[in-house]
Design a protein around this motif. Structure first.
Motif, mmCIF file in Angstrom:
data_model
loop_
_atom_site.group_PDB
_atom_site.id
_atom_site.type_symbol
_atom_site.label_atom_id
_atom_site.label_comp_id
_atom_site.label_asym_id
_atom_site.label_seq_id
_atom_site.Cartn_x
_atom_site.Cartn_y
_atom_site.Cartn_z
ATOM 1 N N VAL A 13 -62.501 -7.729 -72.865
ATOM 2 C CA VAL A 13 -62.641 -8.803 -71.875
ATOM 3 C C VAL A 13 -61.786 -10.001 -72.274
ATOM 4 O O VAL A 13 -61.041 -10.551 -71.455
ATOM 5 N N VAL A 14 -61.867 -10.419 -73.527
ATOM 6 C CA VAL A 14 -61.081 -11.566 -74.002
ATOM 7 C C VAL A 14 -59.595 -11.282 -73.864
ATOM 8 O O VAL A 14 -58.825 -12.125 -73.376
ATOM 9 N N ALA A 15 -59.170 -10.094 -74.265
ATOM 10 C CA ALA A 15 -57.749 -9.731 -74.172
ATOM 11 C C ALA A 15 -57.280 -9.746 -72.724
ATOM 12 O O ALA A 15 -56.214 -10.293 -72.412
ATOM 13 N N ALA A 16 -58.073 -9.157 -71.841
ATOM 14 C CA ALA A 16 -57.686 -9.097 -70.429
ATOM 15 C C ALA A 16 -57.580 -10.492 -69.831
ATOM 16 O O ALA A 16 -56.579 -10.816 -69.183
ATOM 17 N N LEU A 17 -58.589 -11.313 -70.043
ATOM 18 C CA LEU A 17 -58.570 -12.651 -69.452
ATOM 19 C C LEU A 17 -57.434 -13.497 -70.020
ATOM 20 O O LEU A 17 -56.806 -14.267 -69.285
ATOM 21 N N GLU A 35 -53.811 -2.901 -76.100
ATOM 22 C CA GLU A 35 -53.018 -3.291 -77.266
ATOM 23 C C GLU A 35 -53.415 -4.681 -77.765
ATOM 24 O O GLU A 35 -53.545 -4.889 -78.975
ATOM 25 N N ARG A 36 -53.616 -5.628 -76.860
ATOM 26 C CA ARG A 36 -54.001 -6.981 -77.260
ATOM 27 C C ARG A 36 -55.355 -6.953 -77.984
ATOM 28 O O ARG A 36 -55.584 -7.709 -78.918
ATOM 29 N N ALA A 37 -56.244 -6.086 -77.540
ATOM 30 C CA ALA A 37 -57.573 -5.971 -78.147
ATOM 31 C C ALA A 37 -57.561 -5.098 -79.399
ATOM 32 O O ALA A 37 -58.603 -4.930 -80.039
ATOM 33 N N ALA A 96 -72.824 -18.543 -75.702
ATOM 34 C CA ALA A 96 -71.612 -19.337 -75.918
ATOM 35 C C ALA A 96 -70.374 -18.518 -75.578
ATOM 36 O O ALA A 96 -69.364 -19.057 -75.121
ATOM 37 N N PHE A 97 -70.431 -17.199 -75.772
ATOM 38 C CA PHE A 97 -69.308 -16.325 -75.425
ATOM 39 C C PHE A 97 -68.991 -16.446 -73.939
ATOM 40 O O PHE A 97 -67.831 -16.587 -73.549
ATOM 41 N N ASN A 98 -70.027 -16.435 -73.090
ATOM 42 C CA ASN A 98 -69.817 -16.594 -71.644
ATOM 43 C C ASN A 98 -69.177 -17.941 -71.335
ATOM 44 O O ASN A 98 -68.286 -18.022 -70.484
#
Length: 193
Positions: A13-17, A35-37, A96-98
């Motif tokens: 999710v973090v990589a995609a966003l 790849e980013r993740a 906090a992640f959200n």
């Protein structure tokens, strides 16, 4: 590339966003996200059917939490009190992640019409879950629709206040902000008479 690392879904999710914000949703591929993740494409597809699903990944959970809160409300609770219980349950699960992901998610959605439509469907899904839960309590359809609509608005207002990156101070708990927004909306609805 390692075969297993913890928190694969969150990392995807973090990589995609991040990629959506950097180069746009349409120009981002599943391969780039994986790849980013530091994961494989097959790991991506174990968690998501496609890259669109990343943006609605929490929708089912959020809808379930709203319905659970409404179901758990006291038997004599009014429809609005039951919706408040649903909001409390769902808001209490946000972390906090959200909050940290919110600016990236907002940027991705604002930059793409398809994602704007999907985001609108997310709100409709939340409302539908609340309407169904209220109807199980014996609430009439039209009353359930109004109460759920106020609930969706309150969640959106509370979440926007909570996730606002321009706030210098700690916004506090999402549940408190959502409760305050719901109280404001209830008061505003009473003024409509």
């Amino acid at each position: 590339m390692p075969r297993w690392k913890p928190d694969a879904k969150q990392r995807l999710v973090v990589a995609a966003l991040s990629l959506f914000a950097e180069q746009g949703y349409d120009d981002t591929t599943v391969t780039q996200i994986a790849e980013r993740a530091e994961l494989t494409r097959s790991t991506f597809f174990r968690h998501f059917a496609d890259k669109r699903e990343i943006l609605t990944a929490g929708q089912a959970t959020l809808s379930r939490l709203l319905a659970e809160g409404i179901d758990a409300a006291p038997a004599d609770a009014t429809p609005l009190t039951a919706v408040a219980a649903g909001l409390e349950r769902a808001s209490g699960e946000m972390t906090a992640f959200n909050r940290e992901l919110s600016p990236l998610l907002h940027a991705a959605i604002e930059a793409n019409e398809e994602l704007q439509r999907r985001n609108a469907l997310k709100s409709m899904g939340m409302a539908a879950a609340m309407v169904d839960a209220l109807k199980k309590r014996g609430v009439a359809e039209s009353t359930a629709q109004v109460a759920a609509g106020l609930g969706v608005l309150a969640f959106g207002i509370g979440y926007a206040r909570w996730a606002d990156p321009s706030r210098d101070e700690d916004p506090g708990e999402l549940a408190d902000l959502t409760r305050a927004a719901f109280d404001e909306l209830r008061a505003a609805a009473a003024d409509l008479r």
